[in-house]
Design a protein around this motif. Structure first.
Motif, PDB file in Angstrom:
ATOM      1  N   SER A 141      -0.913  18.590  -2.838  1.00  0.00           N
ATOM      2  CA  SER A 141      -1.074  17.775  -1.383  1.00  0.00           C
ATOM      3  C   SER A 141      -2.843  17.969  -1.418  1.00  0.00           C
ATOM      4  O   SER A 141      -3.412  17.978  -2.285  1.00  0.00           O
ATOM      5  CB  SER A 141      -0.470  18.512  -0.417  1.00  0.00           C
ATOM      6  OG  SER A 141      -0.728  17.979   0.973  1.00  0.00           O
ATOM      7  N   ALA A 142      -3.156  17.706   0.037  1.00  0.00           N
ATOM      8  CA  ALA A 142      -4.665  17.596   0.049  1.00  0.00           C
ATOM      9  C   ALA A 142      -4.895  18.115   1.398  1.00  0.00           C
ATOM     10  O   ALA A 142      -4.108  17.514   2.490  1.00  0.00           O
ATOM     11  CB  ALA A 142      -5.109  16.250  -0.309  1.00  0.00           C
ATOM     12  N   SER A 143      -5.963  18.700   1.771  1.00  0.00           N
ATOM     13  CA  SER A 143      -6.567  18.731   3.094  1.00  0.00           C
ATOM     14  C   SER A 143      -7.764  17.897   3.395  1.00  0.00           C
ATOM     15  O   SER A 143      -8.502  17.452   2.380  1.00  0.00           O
ATOM     16  CB  SER A 143      -7.084  20.348   3.313  1.00  0.00           C
ATOM     17  OG  SER A 143      -8.045  20.695   2.476  1.00  0.00           O
ATOM     18  N   VAL A 144      -7.910  17.630   4.525  1.00  0.00           N
ATOM     19  CA  VAL A 144      -9.109  16.793   4.965  1.00  0.00           C
ATOM     20  C   VAL A 144      -9.811  17.560   6.120  1.00  0.00           C
ATOM     21  O   VAL A 144      -9.328  17.904   7.108  1.00  0.00           O
ATOM     22  CB  VAL A 144      -8.308  15.386   5.679  1.00  0.00           C
ATOM     23  CG1 VAL A 144      -9.506  14.481   6.019  1.00  0.00           C
ATOM     24  CG2 VAL A 144      -7.665  14.614   4.589  1.00  0.00           C
ATOM     25  N   LYS A 145     -10.949  17.504   5.830  1.00  0.00           N
ATOM     26  CA  LYS A 145     -11.912  18.414   6.941  1.00  0.00           C
ATOM     27  C   LYS A 145     -13.181  17.419   7.156  1.00  0.00           C
ATOM     28  O   LYS A 145     -13.640  16.724   6.564  1.00  0.00           O
ATOM     29  CB  LYS A 145     -12.602  19.653   6.211  1.00  0.00           C
ATOM     30  CG  LYS A 145     -11.476  20.694   5.954  1.00  0.00           C
ATOM     31  CD  LYS A 145     -11.865  21.744   5.502  1.00  0.00           C
ATOM     32  CE  LYS A 145     -10.679  22.918   4.987  1.00  0.00           C
ATOM     33  NZ  LYS A 145     -11.339  24.310   4.420  1.00  0.00           N
ATOM     34  N   GLN A 146     -13.590  17.577   8.498  1.00  0.00           N
ATOM     35  CA  GLN A 146     -14.945  17.225   8.851  1.00  0.00           C
ATOM     36  C   GLN A 146     -15.857  18.480   9.009  1.00  0.00           C
ATOM     37  O   GLN A 146     -15.652  18.950   9.954  1.00  0.00           O
ATOM     38  CB  GLN A 146     -14.814  16.418  10.222  1.00  0.00           C
ATOM     39  CG  GLN A 146     -16.295  15.994  10.566  1.00  0.00           C
ATOM     40  CD  GLN A 146     -16.163  15.271  11.921  1.00  0.00           C
ATOM     41  OE1 GLN A 146     -14.958  15.103  12.675  1.00  0.00           O
ATOM     42  NE2 GLN A 146     -17.507  15.104  12.473  1.00  0.00           N
ATOM     43  N   SER A 147     -16.725  18.755   7.952  1.00  0.00           N
ATOM     44  CA  SER A 147     -17.410  20.006   8.055  1.00  0.00           C
ATOM     45  C   SER A 147     -16.420  21.045   7.838  1.00  0.00           C
ATOM     46  O   SER A 147     -15.621  21.095   7.208  1.00  0.00           O
ATOM     47  CB  SER A 147     -18.309  20.036   9.312  1.00  0.00           C
ATOM     48  OG  SER A 147     -19.206  21.198   9.112  1.00  0.00           O
ATOM     49  N   THR A 148     -16.302  22.077   9.033  1.00  0.00           N
ATOM     50  CA  THR A 148     -15.254  23.003   9.035  1.00  0.00           C
ATOM     51  C   THR A 148     -13.987  22.649   9.909  1.00  0.00           C
ATOM     52  O   THR A 148     -13.127  23.302   9.972  1.00  0.00           O
ATOM     53  CB  THR A 148     -15.980  24.310   9.557  1.00  0.00           C
ATOM     54  OG1 THR A 148     -16.403  24.133  10.900  1.00  0.00           O
ATOM     55  CG2 THR A 148     -17.178  24.878   8.604  1.00  0.00           C
ATOM     56  N   ARG A 149     -14.030  21.543  10.684  1.00  0.00           N
ATOM     57  CA  ARG A 149     -12.798  21.130  11.412  1.00  0.00           C
ATOM     58  C   ARG A 149     -11.797  20.657  10.432  1.00  0.00           C
ATOM     59  O   ARG A 149     -12.046  19.624   9.630  1.00  0.00           O
ATOM     60  CB  ARG A 149     -13.452  20.022  12.381  1.00  0.00           C
ATOM     61  CG  ARG A 149     -11.953  19.650  13.183  1.00  0.00           C
ATOM     62  CD  ARG A 149     -12.492  18.647  14.319  1.00  0.00           C
ATOM     63  NE  ARG A 149     -12.839  17.239  13.558  1.00  0.00           N
ATOM     64  CZ  ARG A 149     -11.797  16.368  13.821  1.00  0.00           C
ATOM     65  NH1 ARG A 149     -10.759  16.682  14.236  1.00  0.00           N
ATOM     66  NH2 ARG A 149     -12.210  15.235  13.293  1.00  0.00           N
ATOM     67  N   VAL A 150     -10.603  21.207  10.443  1.00  0.00           N
ATOM     68  CA  VAL A 150      -9.564  20.893   9.575  1.00  0.00           C
ATOM     69  C   VAL A 150      -8.866  19.588  10.368  1.00  0.00           C
ATOM     70  O   VAL A 150      -8.056  19.925  11.363  1.00  0.00           O
ATOM     71  CB  VAL A 150      -8.431  21.835   9.380  1.00  0.00           C
ATOM     72  CG1 VAL A 150      -7.501  21.210   8.521  1.00  0.00           C
ATOM     73  CG2 VAL A 150      -9.262  23.005   8.530  1.00  0.00           C
ATOM     74  N   VAL A 151      -8.929  18.344   9.800  1.00  0.00           N
ATOM     75  CA  VAL A 151      -8.136  17.145  10.418  1.00  0.00           C
ATOM     76  C   VAL A 151      -6.761  17.199  10.072  1.00  0.00           C
ATOM     77  O   VAL A 151      -5.891  17.030  10.894  1.00  0.00           O
ATOM     78  CB  VAL A 151      -8.773  16.003   9.991  1.00  0.00           C
ATOM     79  CG1 VAL A 151      -8.256  14.602  10.760  1.00  0.00           C
ATOM     80  CG2 VAL A 151     -10.311  16.022  10.551  1.00  0.00           C
ATOM     81  N   SER A 152      -6.690  17.508   8.646  1.00  0.00           N
ATOM     82  CA  SER A 152      -4.910  17.529   8.146  1.00  0.00           C
ATOM     83  C   SER A 152      -5.052  18.646   6.973  1.00  0.00           C
ATOM     84  O   SER A 152      -5.750  18.572   6.171  1.00  0.00           O
ATOM     85  CB  SER A 152      -4.689  16.313   7.434  1.00  0.00           C
ATOM     86  OG  SER A 152      -3.403  15.957   6.977  1.00  0.00           O
ATOM     87  N   ALA A 153      -4.266  19.509   7.290  1.00  0.00           N
ATOM     88  CA  ALA A 153      -4.001  20.617   6.235  1.00  0.00           C
ATOM     89  C   ALA A 153      -2.963  20.302   5.242  1.00  0.00           C
ATOM     90  O   ALA A 153      -2.129  19.330   5.288  1.00  0.00           O
ATOM     91  CB  ALA A 153      -3.475  21.872   6.817  1.00  0.00           C
ATOM     92  N   ALA A 154      -3.218  20.783   4.155  1.00  0.00           N
ATOM     93  CA  ALA A 154      -1.995  20.586   2.792  1.00  0.00           C
ATOM     94  C   ALA A 154      -0.810  20.990   3.532  1.00  0.00           C
ATOM     95  O   ALA A 154      -0.702  22.020   3.854  1.00  0.00           O
ATOM     96  CB  ALA A 154      -2.613  21.261   1.600  1.00  0.00           C
ATOM     97  N   ALA A 155       0.267  20.102   3.176  1.00  0.00           N
ATOM     98  CA  ALA A 155       1.586  20.528   3.534  1.00  0.00           C
ATOM     99  C   ALA A 155       2.490  19.916   2.451  1.00  0.00           C
ATOM    100  O   ALA A 155       2.219  18.893   1.944  1.00  0.00           O
ATOM    101  CB  ALA A 155       1.603  19.894   5.084  1.00  0.00           C
ATOM    102  N   ASP A 156       3.801  20.268   2.538  1.00  0.00           N
ATOM    103  CA  ASP A 156       4.947  20.024   1.760  1.00  0.00           C
ATOM    104  C   ASP A 156       5.207  18.736   1.918  1.00  0.00           C
ATOM    105  O   ASP A 156       5.409  17.784   1.005  1.00  0.00           O
ATOM    106  CB  ASP A 156       5.936  20.923   1.630  1.00  0.00           C
ATOM    107  CG  ASP A 156       5.746  22.240   1.032  1.00  0.00           C
ATOM    108  OD1 ASP A 156       4.572  22.424   0.628  1.00  0.00           O
ATOM    109  OD2 ASP A 156       6.634  23.203   1.167  1.00  0.00           O
ATOM    110  N   SER A 157       5.271  18.197   3.315  1.00  0.00           N
ATOM    111  CA  SER A 157       5.417  16.976   3.885  1.00  0.00           C
ATOM    112  C   SER A 157       4.746  15.948   3.390  1.00  0.00           C
ATOM    113  O   SER A 157       5.072  14.689   3.446  1.00  0.00           O
ATOM    114  CB  SER A 157       5.821  16.835   5.219  1.00  0.00           C
ATOM    115  OG  SER A 157       4.501  17.406   5.933  1.00  0.00           O
TER     116      SER A 157
END
Length: 211
Positions: A141-157
Motif C-alpha cells: 500500500s502507500a501513505s500520503v503526507k503533507q509534511s507531517t500531516r497524514v492525508v491517507s495512511a497505508a491500509a489493506d483496503s
C-alpha cells in the motif's frame, strides 16, 4: 485623466492628458507586465521577483520546466499537473505483520513527492512482483503526507494483495482526496505480510493528479 479599458483595466491617455508618451507607455507596460507569461530560472527566482502575486498570474520555471499559476487559495500550482512515476528493479524482503516503509536488501526508499492539483485529488497506483515464502497474504500500500500531516495512511483496503507461493505481479489504484492544492505532498510505499516472509521486486508507484 487616464482611462481604463473595460475588460483588463489597462490604462490609456485621454486627449486632455499631457502629451508625455514615455509616461503613458510606462503605465501601460507596468499594467501588462503581470498579465503576461512570466519566465524565471526556478521557484526561488520567481518568489524573489514576485513578492505579492495575484490570483491568475502565470509563470514558466526553467527548472523543472513547467508552467505554474497562482490560485485563489494563494498558492503556486502547476498549470497542468502531470503524473509522477517511480520504479525500481531492486529486490527487498520483509516479514513484518504491520506496515513498514522499508524492505531489507532494497536500499532505495519508495517515496515520491508531488504538487497537489487545484482539485486536491490524486490517483495513486502501486505495484510489484511478489514472492511469498509460505502461504499467506502480502500487501503493498502507500501513505500520503503533507509534511507531517497524514492525508491517507497505508491500509489493506488500498493495497495490491497477493496470496500463495507463486511469483505474481499485482497492482492497485486508489484515489486520495483532501490534498492541499499547490502544496507539496509525499507518497511512501508500505508493506506487510502474513506469510513467514516475502520478497518484492519491480516495485513501482505512480501519482496522477486529477483536475
Amino acid at each position: 485623466m487616464v482611462a481604463l479599458t473595460p475588460l483588463g483595466s489597462l490604462p490609456y491617455p485621454q486627449p486632455t492628458d499631457n502629451a508625455d508618451i514615455p509616461v503613458h507607455l510606462q503605465s501601460l507596460a507596468e499594467a501588462v507586465d503581470g498579465r503576461t507569461v512570466l519566465r524565471f530560472a526556478d521557484a526561488a527566482a520567481r518568489d524573489a521577483k514576485i513578492t505579492d502575486p495575484l490570483p491568475g498570474m502565470v509563470a514558466w520555471l526553467n527548472n523543472p520546466g513547467r508552467y505554474y499559476h497562482f490560485t485563489a487559495a494563494k498558492q503556486w500550482a502547476p498549470l497542468v499537473p502531470g503524473p509522477v512515476h517511480w520504479f525500481s528493479t531492486l529486490t527487498g524482503t520483509t516479514s513484518s505483520a504491520a506496515y513498514v516503509e522499508t524492505l531489507t536488501g532494497a536500499t532505495d526508499p519508495l517515496a515520491v513527492s508531488f504538487i497537489a492539483p487545484p482539485a486536491g485529488i490524486a490517483l495513486i497506483t502501486v505495484g510489484a512482483r511478489f514472492n511469498n515464502s509460505a502461504a499467506g497474504l502480502t500487501y503493498f500500500s502507500a501513505s500520503v503526507k503533507q509534511s507531517t500531516r497524514v492525508v491517507s495512511a497505508a491500509a489493506d483496503s488500498r493495497a495490491a494483495t497477493v496470496g500463495g507461493t507463486n511469483q505474481v505481479s499485482a497492482s492497485v489504484q486508489f484515489p486520495v482526496s483532501g490534498l492541499t492544492a499547490g502544496a507539496a505532498h509525499t507518497v511512501t510505499g508500505a508493506f506487510r505480510t502474513t506469510a513467514t516472509s516475502t520478497s518484492l521486486t519491480n516495485r513501482f508507484l505512480t501519482i496522477t493528479p486529477l483536475n
